[in-house]
Design a protein around this motif. Structure first.
Motif, PDB file in Angstrom:
ATOM      1  N   PHE A   1       5.587  -9.428  -0.557  1.00  0.00           N
ATOM      2  CA  PHE A   1       5.178 -10.153   0.651  1.00  0.00           C
ATOM      3  C   PHE A   1       3.855 -10.900   0.412  1.00  0.00           C
ATOM      4  CE2 PHE A   1       3.240 -10.333   4.964  1.00  0.00           C
ATOM      5  CZ  PHE A   1       4.128 -11.260   5.478  1.00  0.00           C
ATOM      6  N   ALA A   2       2.973 -10.295  -0.363  1.00  0.00           N
ATOM      7  CA  ALA A   2       1.705 -10.985  -0.681  1.00  0.00           C
ATOM      8  C   ALA A   2       1.984 -12.276  -1.437  1.00  0.00           C
ATOM      9  CB  ALA A   2       0.806 -10.067  -1.496  1.00  0.00           C
ATOM     10  N   GLY A   3       2.959 -12.224  -2.324  1.00  0.00           N
ATOM     11  CA  GLY A   3       3.351 -13.435  -3.038  1.00  0.00           C
ATOM     12  C   GLY A   3       3.881 -14.493  -2.085  1.00  0.00           C
ATOM     13  N   ARG A   4       4.597 -14.028  -1.091  1.00  0.00           N
ATOM     14  CA  ARG A   4       5.132 -14.951  -0.085  1.00  0.00           C
ATOM     15  C   ARG A   4       3.991 -15.595   0.718  1.00  0.00           C
ATOM     16  NH1 ARG A   4       8.002 -17.771   2.196  1.00  0.00           N
ATOM     17  NH2 ARG A   4       8.582 -17.728   4.383  1.00  0.00           N
ATOM     18  N   ILE A   5       2.975 -14.789   1.049  1.00  0.00           N
ATOM     19  CA  ILE A   5       1.821 -15.344   1.781  1.00  0.00           C
ATOM     20  C   ILE A   5       1.171 -16.457   0.957  1.00  0.00           C
ATOM     21  CG2 ILE A   5      -0.500 -14.840   2.644  1.00  0.00           C
ATOM     22  CD1 ILE A   5       0.423 -11.974   3.178  1.00  0.00           C
ATOM     23  N   GLU A   6       1.007 -16.193  -0.317  1.00  0.00           N
ATOM     24  CA  GLU A   6       0.362 -17.215  -1.164  1.00  0.00           C
ATOM     25  C   GLU A   6       1.204 -18.475  -1.222  1.00  0.00           C
ATOM     26  OE1 GLU A   6      -1.819 -16.478  -4.733  1.00  0.00           O
ATOM     27  OE2 GLU A   6      -1.472 -14.336  -4.484  1.00  0.00           O
ATOM     28  N   ALA A   7       2.515 -18.283  -1.395  1.00  0.00           N
ATOM     29  CA  ALA A   7       3.392 -19.447  -1.526  1.00  0.00           C
ATOM     30  C   ALA A   7       3.420 -20.247  -0.219  1.00  0.00           C
ATOM     31  CB  ALA A   7       4.795 -18.992  -1.895  1.00  0.00           C
ATOM     32  N   GLU A   8       3.410 -19.547   0.877  1.00  0.00           N
ATOM     33  CA  GLU A   8       3.561 -20.203   2.180  1.00  0.00           C
ATOM     34  C   GLU A   8       2.233 -20.753   2.703  1.00  0.00           C
ATOM     35  OE1 GLU A   8       6.064 -21.021   5.656  1.00  0.00           O
ATOM     36  OE2 GLU A   8       6.517 -20.482   3.604  1.00  0.00           O
TER      37      GLU A   8
ATOM     38  N   LEU B   1      -3.708  -4.723  -0.304  1.00  0.00           N
ATOM     39  CA  LEU B   1      -2.732  -5.547  -1.021  1.00  0.00           C
ATOM     40  C   LEU B   1      -2.525  -6.902  -0.326  1.00  0.00           C
ATOM     41  CD1 LEU B   1      -0.167  -2.864  -2.199  1.00  0.00           C
ATOM     42  CD2 LEU B   1      -1.599  -4.313  -3.623  1.00  0.00           C
ATOM     43  N   LEU B   2      -2.537  -6.904   1.003  1.00  0.00           N
ATOM     44  CA  LEU B   2      -2.437  -8.192   1.707  1.00  0.00           C
ATOM     45  C   LEU B   2      -3.654  -9.059   1.406  1.00  0.00           C
ATOM     46  CD1 LEU B   2      -1.111  -7.160   5.257  1.00  0.00           C
ATOM     47  CD2 LEU B   2       0.188  -8.156   3.370  1.00  0.00           C
ATOM     48  N   ALA B   3      -4.824  -8.403   1.307  1.00  0.00           N
ATOM     49  CA  ALA B   3      -6.060  -9.158   1.055  1.00  0.00           C
ATOM     50  C   ALA B   3      -6.093  -9.750  -0.345  1.00  0.00           C
ATOM     51  CB  ALA B   3      -7.272  -8.256   1.275  1.00  0.00           C
ATOM     52  N   GLU B   4      -5.317  -9.174  -1.251  1.00  0.00           N
ATOM     53  CA  GLU B   4      -5.262  -9.786  -2.580  1.00  0.00           C
ATOM     54  C   GLU B   4      -4.675 -11.192  -2.488  1.00  0.00           C
ATOM     55  OE1 GLU B   4      -3.773  -7.568  -5.896  1.00  0.00           O
ATOM     56  OE2 GLU B   4      -4.575  -5.684  -5.130  1.00  0.00           O
ATOM     57  N   ALA B   5      -3.830 -11.399  -1.498  1.00  0.00           N
ATOM     58  CA  ALA B   5      -3.288 -12.745  -1.281  1.00  0.00           C
ATOM     59  C   ALA B   5      -4.213 -13.544  -0.380  1.00  0.00           C
ATOM     60  CB  ALA B   5      -1.901 -12.655  -0.660  1.00  0.00           C
ATOM     61  N   CYS B   6      -4.527 -13.000   0.798  1.00  0.00           N
ATOM     62  CA  CYS B   6      -5.364 -13.735   1.753  1.00  0.00           C
ATOM     63  C   CYS B   6      -6.082 -12.738   2.663  1.00  0.00           C
ATOM     64  CB  CYS B   6      -4.523 -14.692   2.587  1.00  0.00           C
ATOM     65  SG  CYS B   6      -5.480 -15.544   3.858  1.00  0.00           S
ATOM     66  N   ALA B   7      -7.396 -12.698   2.536  1.00  0.00           N
ATOM     67  CA  ALA B   7      -8.178 -11.742   3.325  1.00  0.00           C
ATOM     68  C   ALA B   7      -8.095 -12.041   4.816  1.00  0.00           C
ATOM     69  CB  ALA B   7      -9.632 -11.760   2.864  1.00  0.00           C
ATOM     70  N   GLY B   8      -8.007 -13.315   5.153  1.00  0.00           N
ATOM     71  CA  GLY B   8      -7.934 -13.678   6.570  1.00  0.00           C
ATOM     72  C   GLY B   8      -6.650 -13.171   7.206  1.00  0.00           C
ATOM     73  N   PHE B   9      -5.544 -13.266   6.467  1.00  0.00           N
ATOM     74  CA  PHE B   9      -4.285 -12.767   6.994  1.00  0.00           C
ATOM     75  C   PHE B   9      -4.353 -11.238   7.141  1.00  0.00           C
ATOM     76  CE2 PHE B   9       0.075 -11.281   6.800  1.00  0.00           C
ATOM     77  CZ  PHE B   9       0.685 -12.114   7.731  1.00  0.00           C
TER      78      PHE B   9
END
Lengths: 442, 404
Positions: free
Chosen positions: B17-24, B84-92
């Protein structure tokens, strides 16, 4: 307590009273008073300009750097003589006393004042001095008369002539600033000698002011006539390239963390012909010229960090004075006083080193590197401390401290990363203080 | 508590899901990506039961970040998720964290006997909430500046209740539809007047004003606002908890807020370190890869140490059920972890940025966003000096600590 102390001082003998400085005087004035008269005047003029002309633009220029046009301010600074302080009258506006004192003292005072108001706008004004550095430091009078003097005259009329300094390349940043790296640098910008001049090819990146420049002092590796591989440390050569020359163009403007009012742009050189008169100094002297420009510029870069840190300390102080909690101002609380003291003492320590390094008759590699690296570190610490003191308010753009944090972070990177500057310090004092031999050979 | 296999499965799902956050979210240009896509990603996160839900019927109510599972199973899964979510985006991650805190503030999520969700506020699945508990400056519950409470006051006039005052820097996953507010209440509602009262109120209530805080350094994928109330009429069935029960919940919300921030900072620092290693293994200086230079090794080594300190601090009581944790222990742990954000996470990210030189300062490599995000966490809901003073209060057993 203060009242009791005042009464006690009054009871001292007259000489004892005279020896006790208990005057109420702002830190800024107190330090200004230690300067010679011509620098006191300059410092006040810089501060006035910064407060009246730079500060009102700071937040908006940071928020929307793509629409900020630096030229009106460059014109105003030029008219006031701030863009031509590397040469004395009639060639420029450097104070004559500076010929005997430190050459860059006025520049470091200017850098602190401008950047206390805005690191980005300050840099957009100061980048010109850096760009002009090679024209002076090549030590070639015809170059000064052909290029530097007319540029100064135009700027004094308010007719902006912005010169930028171009060394950094996509695959070579630190290598262009350090002895050990230069020998093996993966450069891309080259010069080839042709009839009547040179042809330049390559790319530069992160050039402060590149998007708006009228000239660039470009460093390129001059190809060898025997075809053997050329190197930065033996074949580097400086050229001045005018905007409008065929094949010379500015590319993408980087989106960066701070100092956003000053663009950091790519410059492209595609078969750019420059006549022989555009050679700055002599062929293959560019490595020494580049290193000496850095000796002159790293002190002012330390002063940029000092100015930004002072701006952050001022923001935190203002917040602590204006915020009232439990019916008293925040500044009345001991932990806040301790934090403010830490910040301001850091600012004083930075100024102490910057001024000390600028007092040397000629800017010197080790002192300049010390000033740059020390202020980069402490400036970031002060800005972070200011944000911390303000709590949640610290990360709001309109409070100023977060901008200072973003701005001053660059001071640990440009003009050589701090790590490169530490190595420059070691190299500078290797033979005298730190060890035998030349570290570049190791 | 998850066993090792469950933990691996959860981690794998979170990484996907973190990868998805980055992609999106972060694929395009712009300092913080396309923030317009945050609501859609929140919906996806909700479908994965990552986001806490105010409705007891929704799975997220139990399983989401700071969901009711924390009371029995500890905080480990929530901390893991946020990191783990913050590894993609801390704001999210901060948006997910904020929704969880607001749900945690609802007593129904605690499942304690005698507490009931507010009757006048229908809690619909997927409803965005905000928790209002932060004062203008300082820390609620602290004797330093918390004496003034959150700045929200519940007053009784001729048998009617009104909420007035303000709360600041309220974090939410988006513009909230309802708020859980902690206020100082009148004696009738508090066992130790002027004690704490928690209540629920719709964000559209007359006299209630929510204003976005304005431009800020980071965590821009999360919503942040100031709350101002002017004689907002409150009915008795909007009251959630009073007295010690309200204060205990406030302590849990505050503790989980700081712990969540520390977990987010840990994720940011880990990711910065990963980016730094990748860059150092690919970039040459002086004719060799920069990972071979002692200067770079020192920067990364310090960052590795900083990450280890944060991991160690966060893991300290992660397995202990929230319900069995004394508020003083929770707050002391959380306070220390949150302090480590400024000292360790920020240094780690800054050092990693330094290894990239000029590229670290530019948006393209992502380190500048990570520095902005982690710097925002440095002062979020508590200045570090105030945290140190509060930690000292807790240890000395004075102020708020004497209630437990």
């Amino acid at each position: 307590m203060q009242s009791n102390l005042s009464h006690s001082i009054q009871r001292l003998e007259p000489l004892g009273r005279w020896l006790y400085d208990h005057s109420v005087e702002a830190l800024w004035e107190r330090d200004t008073r230690t300067l010679p008269r011509y620098l006191r005047q300059r410092r006040r003029a810089y501060r006035r300009f910064a407060q009246e002309r730079i500060a009102p633009l700071a937040l908006e220029a940071d928020r929307s750097p793509e629409v900020y046009d630096p030229r009106p301010l460059l014109a105003e600074a030029g008219r006031r003589g701030f863009q031509s302080e590397l040469l004395p009258w009639p060639l420029g506006r450097m104070p004559y006393r500076a010929l005997l004192d430190g050459k860059v003292f006025a520049v470091i005072l200017k850098a602190e004042e401008f950047c206390a108001a805005c690191g980005g706008i300050g840099l957009s004004l100061l980048a010109h001095d850096l760009g002009m550095g090679p024209l002076l430091l090549a030590g070639h009078l015809p170059t000064i008369l052909r290029w530097q003097w007319p540029i100064n005259r135009a700027n004094l009329r308010g007719d902006v002539r912005l010169v930028v300094y171009a060394i950094t390349e996509p695959g070579a940043g630190s290598d262009m600033e350090e002895s050990a790296g230069a020998a093996r640098a993966r450069y891309t910008t080259t010069a080839r000698k042709v009839n009547g001049g040179y042809v330049l090819n390559g790319q530069k990146v992160f050039i402060s002011g590149g998007a708006h420049c009228d000239y660039a002092t470009v460093f390129a590796v001059l190809e060898r006539e025997d075809g053997s591989p050329a190197r930065v440390d033996t074949d580097y050569t400086c050229f001045i390239v005018e905007r409008g020359r065929e094949g010379f163009r500015a590319g993408r403007r980087e989106r960066k963390l701070g100092q956003r009012a000053c663009d950091a742009s790519q410059l492209f050189l595609d078969d750019v012909f420059v006549p022989a008169r555009n050679l700055v100094g002599t062929e293959r002297s560019g490595w020494a010229l580049n290193r000496n420009v850095l000796n002159y510029s790293r002190g002012p870069v330390g002063a940029i960090a000092l100015g930004i840190a002072r701006g952050a300390a001022e923001s935190a102080t203002r917040f602590a004075r204006e915020t009232r909690l439990n019916n008293k101002p925040l500044v009345a609380y001991q932990e806040v006083q301790l934090a403010l003291a830490e910040m301001w003492i850091d600012v004083l320590a930075m100024r102490g080193l910057v001024w000390q390094s600028a007092r040397h008759f000629l800017p010197q590699q080790g002192m300049a590197a010390a000033s740059k690296a020390f202020c980069g570190e402490l400036g970031f610490r002060v800005a972070n401390r200011a944000m911390e003191l303000m709590g949640d308010h610290g990360y709001l753009a309109d409070q100023g401290a977060e901008k200072a944090m973003r701005d001053v972070r660059l001071n640990q990177i440009y003009e050589g990363t701090n790590q490169i500057n530490y190595l420059a310090f070691v190299e500078s004092f290797w033979e005298s203080d730190l060890g035998p031999g030349d570290p570049a050979r190791g | 508590m998850l066993d090792a296999e469950e933990r691996r499965a959860v981690e794998a799902m979170l990484r996907r899901f973190a990868g998805r956050i980055e992609a999106e979210l972060l694929a395009g240009e712009g300092a913080d990506g396309d923030l317009g896509r945050v609501p859609r990603l929140l919906t996806e996160a909700r479908a994965l039961d990552l986001v806490a839900d105010p409705s007891p019927q929704a799975p997220g109510h139990e399983l989401g970040v700071w969901g009711s599972h924390c009371h029995e199973e500890g905080l480990g899964v929530s901390l893991l998720t946020l990191a783990l979510l913050a590894e993609a985006c801390a704001g999210f991650a901060a948006a997910v964290h904020a929704q969880g805190l607001a749900c945690l503030a609802l007593p129904a999520s605690a499942g304690r006997a005698g507490d009931a969700p507010a009757q006048s506020l229908p809690l619909e699945p997927g409803m965005l909430l905000g928790a209002a508990f932060t004062p203008y400056y300082g820390i609620p519950l602290s004797t330093r500046f918390g004496q003034e409470g959150t700045g929200l006051h519940l007053v009784e006039e001729r048998g009617k209740l009104f909420l007035s005052g303000s709360s600041h820097f309220l974090l939410a996953a988006g513009p909230p539809r309802a708020l859980v507010c902690f206020a100082r209440g009148p004696g009738a509602f508090a066992e130790d007047a002027p004690g704490w009262v928690s209540l629920a109120v719709g964000s559209g209530a007359a006299g209630l004003d929510l204003q976005e805080v304005g431009q800020r350094t980071g965590l821009r994928a999360a919503h942040q606002a100031h709350l101002r109330c002017e004689r907002v009429a409150i009915s008795g069935d909007q009251i959630l908890q009073t007295g010690k029960a309200a204060r205990r919940t406030l302590a849990q919300v505050l503790g989980c807020d700081w712990l969540g921030q520390a977990a987010i900072a840990l994720g940011v620092a880990r990711r910065a370190l990963r980016d730094s290693r990748a860059y150092a293994a690919d970039r040459y200086q002086g004719g060799r890869l920069i990972e071979g230079h002692a200067a770079v090794q020192l920067l990364q080594g310090t960052a590795e140490y900083d990450v280890a300190v944060l991991e160690s601090l966060l893991g300290r009581h992660a397995a202990q059920p929230l319900a069995s944790m004394q508020p003083r222990d929770l707050l002391g742990w959380a306070c220390a972890a949150r302090l480590a954000v400024g000292e360790h996470a920020c240094r780690a990210v800054s050092n990693c940025l330094q290894t990239l030189g000029g590229y670290g300062y530019m948006e393209d490599y992502g380190l500048e966003k990570r520095l902005r995000d982690v710097s925002t966490l440095r002062g979020l809901h508590g200045a570090p000096d105030q945290l140190r003073l509060y930690l000292n209060q807790l240890r000395r057993g004075i102020g708020v600590a004497d209630a437990w």
